[in-house]
Design a protein around this motif. Structure first.
Motif, PDB file in Angstrom:
ATOM      1  N   ALA A  25       0.844  -1.203   0.000  1.00  0.00           N
ATOM      2  CA  ALA A  25       0.000   0.000   0.000  1.00  0.00           C
ATOM      3  C   ALA A  25       0.877   1.251   0.000  1.00  0.00           C
ATOM      4  O   ALA A  25       0.565   2.254  -0.640  1.00  0.00           O
ATOM      5  N   SER A  28       1.834   2.380  -3.402  1.00  0.00           N
ATOM      6  CA  SER A  28       0.747   2.583  -4.376  1.00  0.00           C
ATOM      7  C   SER A  28       0.475   4.071  -4.527  1.00  0.00           C
ATOM      8  O   SER A  28      -0.327   4.642  -3.783  1.00  0.00           O
ATOM      9  N   SER A  31      -3.166   6.413  -7.570  1.00  0.00           N
ATOM     10  CA  SER A  31      -4.608   6.719  -7.582  1.00  0.00           C
ATOM     11  C   SER A  31      -5.006   7.840  -6.631  1.00  0.00           C
ATOM     12  O   SER A  31      -6.202   8.007  -6.355  1.00  0.00           O
ATOM     13  N   GLU A  33      -4.899   8.252  -3.473  1.00  0.00           N
ATOM     14  CA  GLU A  33      -5.601   7.882  -2.239  1.00  0.00           C
ATOM     15  C   GLU A  33      -4.937   8.591  -1.067  1.00  0.00           C
ATOM     16  O   GLU A  33      -3.863   9.165  -1.201  1.00  0.00           O
ATOM     17  N   SER A 211     -13.255  10.469  -1.084  1.00  0.00           N
ATOM     18  CA  SER A 211     -12.216   9.508  -1.464  1.00  0.00           C
ATOM     19  C   SER A 211     -10.794   9.998  -1.212  1.00  0.00           C
ATOM     20  O   SER A 211      -9.869   9.194  -1.177  1.00  0.00           O
ATOM     21  N   ALA A 217     -11.884   6.123  -0.232  1.00  0.00           N
ATOM     22  CA  ALA A 217     -11.992   5.735  -1.655  1.00  0.00           C
ATOM     23  C   ALA A 217     -12.645   4.361  -1.825  1.00  0.00           C
ATOM     24  O   ALA A 217     -13.409   4.137  -2.760  1.00  0.00           O
ATOM     25  N   GLY A 218     -12.359   3.449  -0.890  1.00  0.00           N
ATOM     26  CA  GLY A 218     -12.890   2.089  -1.005  1.00  0.00           C
ATOM     27  C   GLY A 218     -14.361   1.970  -0.639  1.00  0.00           C
ATOM     28  O   GLY A 218     -14.970   0.922  -0.870  1.00  0.00           O
ATOM     29  N   LEU A 219     -14.934   3.004  -0.049  1.00  0.00           N
ATOM     30  CA  LEU A 219     -16.344   2.919   0.364  1.00  0.00           C
ATOM     31  C   LEU A 219     -17.278   3.662  -0.580  1.00  0.00           C
ATOM     32  O   LEU A 219     -18.488   3.458  -0.544  1.00  0.00           O
ATOM     33  N   ARG A 220     -16.726   4.562  -1.398  1.00  0.00           N
ATOM     34  CA  ARG A 220     -17.469   5.224  -2.472  1.00  0.00           C
ATOM     35  C   ARG A 220     -18.545   6.200  -1.963  1.00  0.00           C
ATOM     36  O   ARG A 220     -19.729   5.869  -1.890  1.00  0.00           O
TER      37      ARG A 220
END
Ligand SMILES: Cc1ncc(COP(=O)(O)O)c(C=O)c1O
Length: 347
Positions: A25, A28, A31, A33, A211, A217-220
């Motif tokens: 992570a 990464s 994106s 995040e 996000s 971001a993962g829950l939208r």
């Protein structure tokens, strides 16, 4: 049986390509995040909400909507919560661009603005950035149903002052100016930058997301602040339960944890400067950014992406974002920063 064929205008559509993940992570950085993750209160809120997972969520996200409205000093009727701001962009396209509508965007634009327009059979006019900034006078010369301004811009990170947005609203023939403020929390003065106060002047809407600065971001979850008539139209065509129970609880908890939000903001602004300085020190040109990423011009994009990937770091190639000859690097946490420094100091 008639053969089922997709609508003809979908044939040439270039789909959205998400950023690649890195082995960890920390590495990464493709994106945008949050490097610090979500507030610890979010985890508690999600755990509590999960106990009622068998029950449908509140279709209108009433509590979250009320809290967002209060934050912005607007009536709840001017707020619509969506499954990420991406859902709201698609709803705008469905409502206002389907069957031959027109949108004007910067070039490069946020891809979902273009894709959503094309999906519903609309057309996009793309107006090239000038010196990495929106060319608002040129965009105002384009007749369109919707004009998209991404502020701060993705992928350059440049900022449009509120006065320039107000002038653009006055000059543009667009029925609706949509200002996408996914990254506004990372601007030097978000309150002085946001276009939310312009919503009451008419013909303008603002998109926000949980996000980035809120780390969800993962829950939208995203939302739109817009004239009540726009919110009513979109509410009438949306999928009723698109924002799930866990996401609503998480967003409410995230919004209430001002300490965590401020820590993310402070970290991001400090780390953005360190990352910019690092690349500058190694001889690269960096676009001054007001977001949680930096755009770095590189002589050989593929080689730069590969070199970082070999060190366990994923970044977004500029050519995937409409800026060939560059890489977009999300602001890392401390571990990602260590990896990045090491990767750049390798011969
Ligand atoms: C400019 C812009 N708008 C919207 C989004 C998407 O936000 P969400 O995760 O809320 O759909 C992104 C995500 O990267 C973005 O860069």
């Amino acid at each position: 049986m008639t053969e089922l064929t997709a609508r003809p205008w979908l044939a040439g559509l270039a789909p959205y390509r998400p950023g690649a993940a890195a082995p960890s992570a920390a590495g990464s950085l493709s994106s945008n995040e949050s490097a610090l993750g979500a507030s610890p209160h979010v985890v508690d809120a999600v755990t509590r909400a999960a106990r009622a997972a068998h029950r449908y969520p509140d279709a209108l996200a009433t509590d979250l909507r009320a809290e967002i409205a209060a934050r912005h000093g607007v009536p709840a009727e001017q707020v619509l919560v969506g499954n990420g701001s991406d859902e709201l962009i698609f709803l705008l396209a469905l409502a206002f661009l389907a069957g031959g509508g027109t949108a004007v965007c910067a070039d490069p634009a946020y891809r979902v603005d273009e894709i959503s327009t094309q999906v519903v059979g609309g057309t996009v006019t793309s107006v090239p950035l000038v010196a990495d900034r929106h060319d608002l006078p040129a965009m105002a010369a384009v007749p369109a149903d919707i004009a998209y301004v991404v502020n701060p811009h993705n992928p350059t990170g440049t900022l449009v002052p509120r006065d320039a947005i107000r002038r653009f609203r006055a000059d543009s023939p667009a029925g609706l100016v949509v200002v996408d403020e996914a990254y506004v929390d990372f601007a030097p003065d978000p309150l002085a930058t946001t276009a939310v106060p312009l919503v009451r002047e008419g013909g303008l809407a603002v998109l926000r997301t949980f996000s980035k600065a809120y780390g969800l971001a993962g829950l939208r979850v995203g939302y739109l602040v817009a004239p009540a008539s726009v919110v009513a139209t979109l509410s009438g065509i949306r999928a009723p339960f698109s924002v799930n129970r866990l996401a609503q609880a998480a967003a409410l908890a995230a919004l209430r944890d001002r300490t965590h939000h401020e820590a993310v903001r402070v970290h991001t602004i400090d780390m953005r400067r360190r990352v910019s300085d690092l690349f500058t020190h190694h001889g690269y040109d960096v676009v001054p950014s007001h977001a949680n990423f930096v755009l770095v011009r590189v002589p050989d994009e593929a080689a730069a992406v590969r070199r970082l990937a070999d060190a366990g770091i994923a970044v977004r190639p500029g050519s995937a974002l409409g800026v060939p000859g560059a890489i977009r690097v999300s602001v890392p946490g401390d571990e990602g920063w260590r990896q990045l420094r090491q990767a750049l100091s390798r011969p």
